[in-house]
Each structure stands twice: as C-alpha cells, then as structure tokens.
Design a protein around this motif. Structure first.
Motif, PDB file in Angstrom:
ATOM      1  N   LEU A 138      49.846  25.438  31.254  1.00 33.42           N
ATOM      2  CA  LEU A 138      50.802  26.487  30.917  1.00 33.42           C
ATOM      3  C   LEU A 138      50.114  27.832  30.706  1.00 33.42           C
ATOM      4  N   VAL A 139      48.983  27.816  30.015  1.00 32.81           N
ATOM      5  CA  VAL A 139      48.237  29.060  29.808  1.00 32.81           C
ATOM      6  C   VAL A 139      47.748  29.619  31.136  1.00 32.81           C
ATOM      7  N   ASP A 140      47.255  28.727  32.002  1.00 28.72           N
ATOM      8  CA  ASP A 140      46.720  29.169  33.278  1.00 28.72           C
ATOM      9  C   ASP A 140      47.804  29.753  34.175  1.00 28.72           C
ATOM     10  N   ALA A 141      48.995  29.162  34.143  1.00 31.09           N
ATOM     11  CA  ALA A 141      50.072  29.615  35.030  1.00 31.09           C
ATOM     12  C   ALA A 141      50.829  30.816  34.484  1.00 31.09           C
ATOM     13  N   THR A 142      50.608  31.172  33.217  1.00 31.98           N
ATOM     14  CA  THR A 142      51.340  32.306  32.629  1.00 31.98           C
ATOM     15  C   THR A 142      50.386  33.457  32.305  1.00 31.98           C
ATOM     16  N   LEU A 143      49.629  33.327  31.236  1.00 35.48           N
ATOM     17  CA  LEU A 143      48.754  34.425  30.824  1.00 35.48           C
ATOM     18  C   LEU A 143      47.708  34.763  31.874  1.00 35.48           C
ATOM     19  N   VAL A 144      47.138  33.741  32.500  1.00 40.92           N
ATOM     20  CA  VAL A 144      46.058  33.997  33.455  1.00 40.92           C
ATOM     21  C   VAL A 144      46.608  34.501  34.782  1.00 40.92           C
ATOM     22  N   ARG A 145      47.464  33.700  35.432  1.00 44.04           N
ATOM     23  CA  ARG A 145      47.922  34.050  36.780  1.00 44.04           C
ATOM     24  C   ARG A 145      48.874  35.235  36.800  1.00 44.04           C
ATOM     25  N   LEU A 146      49.708  35.371  35.762  1.00 42.09           N
ATOM     26  CA  LEU A 146      50.754  36.391  35.806  1.00 42.09           C
ATOM     27  C   LEU A 146      50.387  37.666  35.053  1.00 42.09           C
ATOM     28  N   VAL A 147      49.326  37.644  34.260  1.00 43.36           N
ATOM     29  CA  VAL A 147      48.927  38.837  33.512  1.00 43.36           C
ATOM     30  C   VAL A 147      47.480  39.227  33.820  1.00 43.36           C
ATOM     31  N   LEU A 148      46.550  38.341  33.524  1.00 46.51           N
ATOM     32  CA  LEU A 148      45.136  38.687  33.688  1.00 46.51           C
ATOM     33  C   LEU A 148      44.764  38.961  35.139  1.00 46.51           C
ATOM     34  N   VAL A 149      45.221  38.105  36.052  1.00 41.13           N
ATOM     35  CA  VAL A 149      44.837  38.283  37.464  1.00 41.13           C
ATOM     36  C   VAL A 149      45.312  39.622  38.014  1.00 41.13           C
ATOM     37  N   PRO A 150      46.622  39.961  37.939  1.00 43.02           N
ATOM     38  CA  PRO A 150      47.029  41.262  38.498  1.00 43.02           C
ATOM     39  C   PRO A 150      46.422  42.450  37.761  1.00 43.02           C
ATOM     40  N   ALA A 151      46.306  42.369  36.423  1.00 43.30           N
ATOM     41  CA  ALA A 151      45.746  43.500  35.683  1.00 43.30           C
ATOM     42  C   ALA A 151      44.268  43.696  36.006  1.00 43.30           C
ATOM     43  N   ALA A 152      43.512  42.593  36.056  1.00 40.57           N
ATOM     44  CA  ALA A 152      42.088  42.707  36.378  1.00 40.57           C
ATOM     45  C   ALA A 152      41.879  43.207  37.801  1.00 40.57           C
ATOM     46  N   MET A 153      42.701  42.771  38.731  1.00 42.95           N
ATOM     47  CA  MET A 153      42.566  43.230  40.107  1.00 42.95           C
ATOM     48  C   MET A 153      42.916  44.709  40.231  1.00 42.95           C
ATOM     49  N   GLU A 154      43.856  45.173  39.426  1.00 48.44           N
ATOM     50  CA  GLU A 154      44.176  46.594  39.425  1.00 48.44           C
ATOM     51  C   GLU A 154      42.996  47.415  38.918  1.00 48.44           C
ATOM     52  N   LEU A 155      42.322  46.920  37.884  1.00 51.61           N
ATOM     53  CA  LEU A 155      41.160  47.638  37.350  1.00 51.61           C
ATOM     54  C   LEU A 155      39.997  47.646  38.330  1.00 51.61           C
ATOM     55  N   LEU A 156      39.792  46.537  39.018  1.00 50.52           N
ATOM     56  CA  LEU A 156      38.647  46.435  39.916  1.00 50.52           C
ATOM     57  C   LEU A 156      38.854  47.194  41.218  1.00 50.52           C
ATOM     58  N   GLY A 157      40.096  47.326  41.645  1.00 50.24           N
ATOM     59  CA  GLY A 157      40.364  48.087  42.856  1.00 50.24           C
ATOM     60  C   GLY A 157      39.683  47.482  44.078  1.00 50.24           C
ATOM     61  N   ARG A 158      38.964  48.323  44.824  1.00 55.33           N
ATOM     62  CA  ARG A 158      38.302  47.847  46.038  1.00 55.33           C
ATOM     63  C   ARG A 158      37.135  46.916  45.748  1.00 55.33           C
ATOM     64  N   TRP A 159      36.643  46.915  44.525  1.00 57.26           N
ATOM     65  CA  TRP A 159      35.552  45.986  44.187  1.00 57.26           C
ATOM     66  C   TRP A 159      36.004  44.535  44.262  1.00 57.26           C
ATOM     67  N   ASN A 160      37.321  44.296  44.219  1.00 53.71           N
ATOM     68  CA  ASN A 160      37.813  42.926  44.376  1.00 53.71           C
ATOM     69  C   ASN A 160      37.291  42.290  45.656  1.00 53.71           C
ATOM     70  N   TRP A 161      37.144  43.086  46.696  1.00 58.73           N
ATOM     71  CA  TRP A 161      36.864  42.544  48.023  1.00 58.73           C
ATOM     72  C   TRP A 161      35.409  42.762  48.445  1.00 58.73           C
ATOM     73  N   TRP A 162      34.542  43.031  47.458  1.00 58.87           N
ATOM     74  CA  TRP A 162      33.143  43.293  47.801  1.00 58.87           C
ATOM     75  C   TRP A 162      32.452  42.007  48.248  1.00 58.87           C
TER      76      TRP A 162
END
Length: 445
Positions: A396-420
C-alpha cells in the motif's frame, strides 16, 4: 478477436512474463540462506508465479477463444449499473462545445498538483515514510513456536502444565557431545553455569571416544537466558558440540541474520540491473532502489510497533516479496513514462501521461494484493499475521506514497537528469519496448 489476442500476447503478454520472471528472481534471493525452511518457501512461491505466468500466456488465450464474445462482452447487470452512474453524473456544462478544452482526468490533475511543488511533495512523503521506518532501527527477531500461541491455546497450556511438573527447561534440554577424556570437565562447566538446573551422567559412545551429556536449563528453550547460556557454554567448551532444540533455534536466528546482507545485495543489484536495461538510465534505477528500501523499512517499522518482536523468517520473506512486487509497479509505470518522454521530450508531460495511463491499474492491483495479505492478519499464528501485515503495508505504501507522490515529484526535480546514461553503456544496452507490438502480431490471420 484473433488480431486482438495476437497484439495482447505480443505486448501485455511479454510484460506479464517479464514481471513474473522478475518476481521469481527476487524470491530466488532466499536461496542464499542455507536453510531448508526458507528455500522451500521460496520454491513454493516461485512455482506458483511460474504456473500463473504460463497459464496467462497459454491457457487464458485458449479459454478466451473457446468462450468467444462472452469472454469480453459486458453483462446486462454491468451495463445497467454503468448507465445509471452516467445518468447520476449528468452532463458537464459546456461539454457540447466543440471548442472547449478537453477535461483533465483525475490522475493528470493529481500529477499536476504533485509536480507543482515537488520539493514539498518529496519532503512530506519522505517524512511519512521515514517516520514509519524509524522503529525498524530497534527491530528484534526471535525463532520459536510456543510463544506464538495465545495463553488460552491448548498446546501452550499443555506445555505450561508439563513445565510446572518437570521444570520449564525439561522440554528443551541441551545436548553436549564432548571427547570422552573431557566429559568430567565438561560436566563441571555445565554444573557451574547459573542457567543449568541439572546435568545427567555422561553416556559414552560405542567406540568410547566421545560422551553425550544432557543438561536441563532453568528456563524454556525460547528464552533469552537459555540462548545466552548456549553462547557461554560454546565459549567455555571449544572442543565440545553444544546442540539441542534451543541451540538449533539460536543457530537459525544467527544464520538468517548473517545472510540478510547477501539477500539485500542480490535483490538490490537485480532491481538496479533490470531497470537499467529497461529504462536506459542510471538515475532512475538508483531512485527506485532507494524508494523500495523506504517501503520495506516502513513495513518493518509498523511490525515493530504492532508486534514488538517478529519471527526470524519474516524480514527476509518481506524483503524478497516486496521487492519483487515493487518491480512490477516500477516496470509498469516507468516504462510508460519512458515511452512518453521518448515521444514528447517533456519530462513533466511524460510523467503526467505515464501516470494517468497506469495509476488505475497500479492502485487496483495494490488493493487486490493488500486485501489478500490482510486475510493473513486474521489468522491465529503471529508469524503468519506478521507476514500478512508487513506485505500489506509495504504494498500500500509503495503504490500510494511512492508511486503516486515520490516518483512524479522526484522526476520533476531531476528533470533531464532522469534519463542520464553514460555513452559506453548506451552503446551496449539493448533497446526495446513492451508497448511496440511486432508487425506479425498486428496482421490479420
């Protein structure tokens, strides 16, 4: 129908098979512990997953063909419920205007809110996960069966009644095998130990080279006092072998603890390599590994709060199962995001569209798995309840806080570094996609 089955097997079928193999590989990490109990559990789970994957790729398409249109046609009851729900919602104002902008779905709006303030989202979600995981720093494990039963259970009452007559340690005697010439000295060491209530006379072996001493402890074999006494006796009798049920429980606990680092390295390394190949990125696999560790840590922390001491086999089982299931979510979500980024070149849009297309499936699958795991919580044996609660919390934690909050927010912060990805790796890593159906599957037959 033929074309639909071909496309489904060429895309979703490959993804299902790959995810199943990933889960089986994660469970295979338990084989690093030289224990028949853990290896048998891992093998049982691997067989179940393998049969499920095989049935999905072979039996399911055949059944769909046999049932014909009945396999996918909506039933009358479902159609009536959908129509009633549509009528209750009514028509949105302005929806008939051809020039009106398309209405954003829930998940697009959710992603927009999360990525609008990514720092706040990351800090809040990470704080909740770290708060849940913090009790795991004092997590204690023990191995035994008697204390798993409630005081009113007949089995425990029988043992306690016998202990009142013969002494608490009578059912868990220590057996010491010593050289025949040192039997008297070994008996003296046993008699002087404060935890030993009595020592029987040595029993010589048939060849006369060794002698067996049976010592009865003052406490039951699952107690900390007896386990500490085993450690003292092994230190004071280096030429003897100290065994028995209590010693076996202590040894198993140490065996699992000593093998946890192997399981952790295996599972983390496997997760990183799989995502590296799929996503062609260094940053995203590292981020995924850290977030999966947070999910597992949260599960351990909740178990510490609820049960205090957990069964020895619970931490490695939860680690292997949760990482396998988390990889399912990770593959499903991030491959969609990766494909949308390859098409648009916009990280924020790729995250929004990838999350919108996969969030419903992820949350539905998480609810199904959590419901199954929570059934275990209702059983009477604590070790099974711990497995059920730990896995349910982690999913439940993985499918909510991690996948729906941490993943999109962290990817927004990293920007193009996501794909390095370093160029040397980019040249050797294979390219592929689950969403691109081979032309053979698209052709009518």
């Amino acid at each position: 129908p033929e074309r639909a089955r071909g496309v489904a097997l060429a895309t979703s079928g490959v993804a299902v098979s790959f995810s199943g193999l990933t889960v089986m590989a994660s469970l295979a990490g338990l084989f690093l512990v030289p224990s028949t109990a853990l290896r048998s559990m891992a093998l049982g789970a691997i067989v179940v997953v393998a049969v499920s994957v095989l049935a999905s790729a072979t039996l399911l398409p055949v059944l769909i063909r046999l049932f014909g249109h009945r396999a996918y046609a909506r039933g009358r009851a479902f159609s009536l419920l959908a129509l009633a729900a549509r009528n209750r919602r009514g028509r949105r104002a302005g929806s008939t205007n051809p020039g009106a902008p398309p209405r954003r779905g829930f998940w697009e709006a959710w992603t927009a809110r999360v990525t609008r303030r990514p720092v706040v989202s990351v800090v809040l979600a990470a704080s909740v996960l770290l708060a849940l995981a913090s009790p795991a720093l004092t997590l204690r494990t023990s191995d035994g069966a008697l204390r798993q039963f409630s005081p009113s259970d007949e089995t425990r009452q029988g043992f306690e009644a016998a202990a009142r007559v013969t002494g608490p340690g009578a059912t868990s005697t220590l057996k010491i095998l010593a050289p025949a010439g040192q039997a008297a000295a070994a008996r003296g060491v046993l008699a002087r130990d404060p935890e030993i209530a009595r020592v029987a006379s040595p029993i010589p072996s048939r060849d006369g080279r060794q002698a067996l001493l049976v010592a009865t402890p003052r406490d039951d074999g699952e107690s900390a006092a007896v386990k500490a006494a085993i450690g003292r006796l092994r230190a004071e009798l280096p030429t003897a072998q100290v065994g028995g049920n209590a010693a076996a429980l202590r040894d198993f606990d140490h065996l699992v603890h000593g093998s946890m680092w192997k399981i952790v390295l295996f599972v983390l390394g496997l997760s990183f390599l799989v995502l590296l190949v799929l996503l062609r990125s260094i940053v995203l696999p590292l981020k995924a590994v850290v977030m999966n560790l947070l999910s597992v840590g949260a599960a351990y922390g909740v178990l510490r709060l609820v049960f205090g001491t957990v069964d020895t086999i619970t931490p490695p089982l939860i680690l292997a199962v949760v990482f396998g299931l988390s990889m399912d979510y990770e593959v499903f979500l991030l491959t969609r995001i990766r494909e949308r980024y390859a098409a648009t070149g916009d990280t924020r849009r790729a995250v929004a569209e990838g999350l919108a297309s996969s969030a419903r499936t992820i949350t539905s699958a998480a609810l199904i798995m959590a419901s199954v795991f929570l059934v275990f919580v209702g059983t009477g044996v604590p070790s099974i309840r711990q497995l059920g609660l730990g896995n349910a919390v982690a999913v439940l934690v993985d499918a909510t806080l991690v996948r729906l909050v941490l993943v999109p927010a962290a990817m927004e912060l990293l920007g193009r570094w996501n794909w390095w990805l370093p160029r040397p790796l980019a040249r050797v890593l294979p390219r592929g996609s689950f969403e691109q159906a081979p032309s053979a599957a698209l052709s009518n037959r």
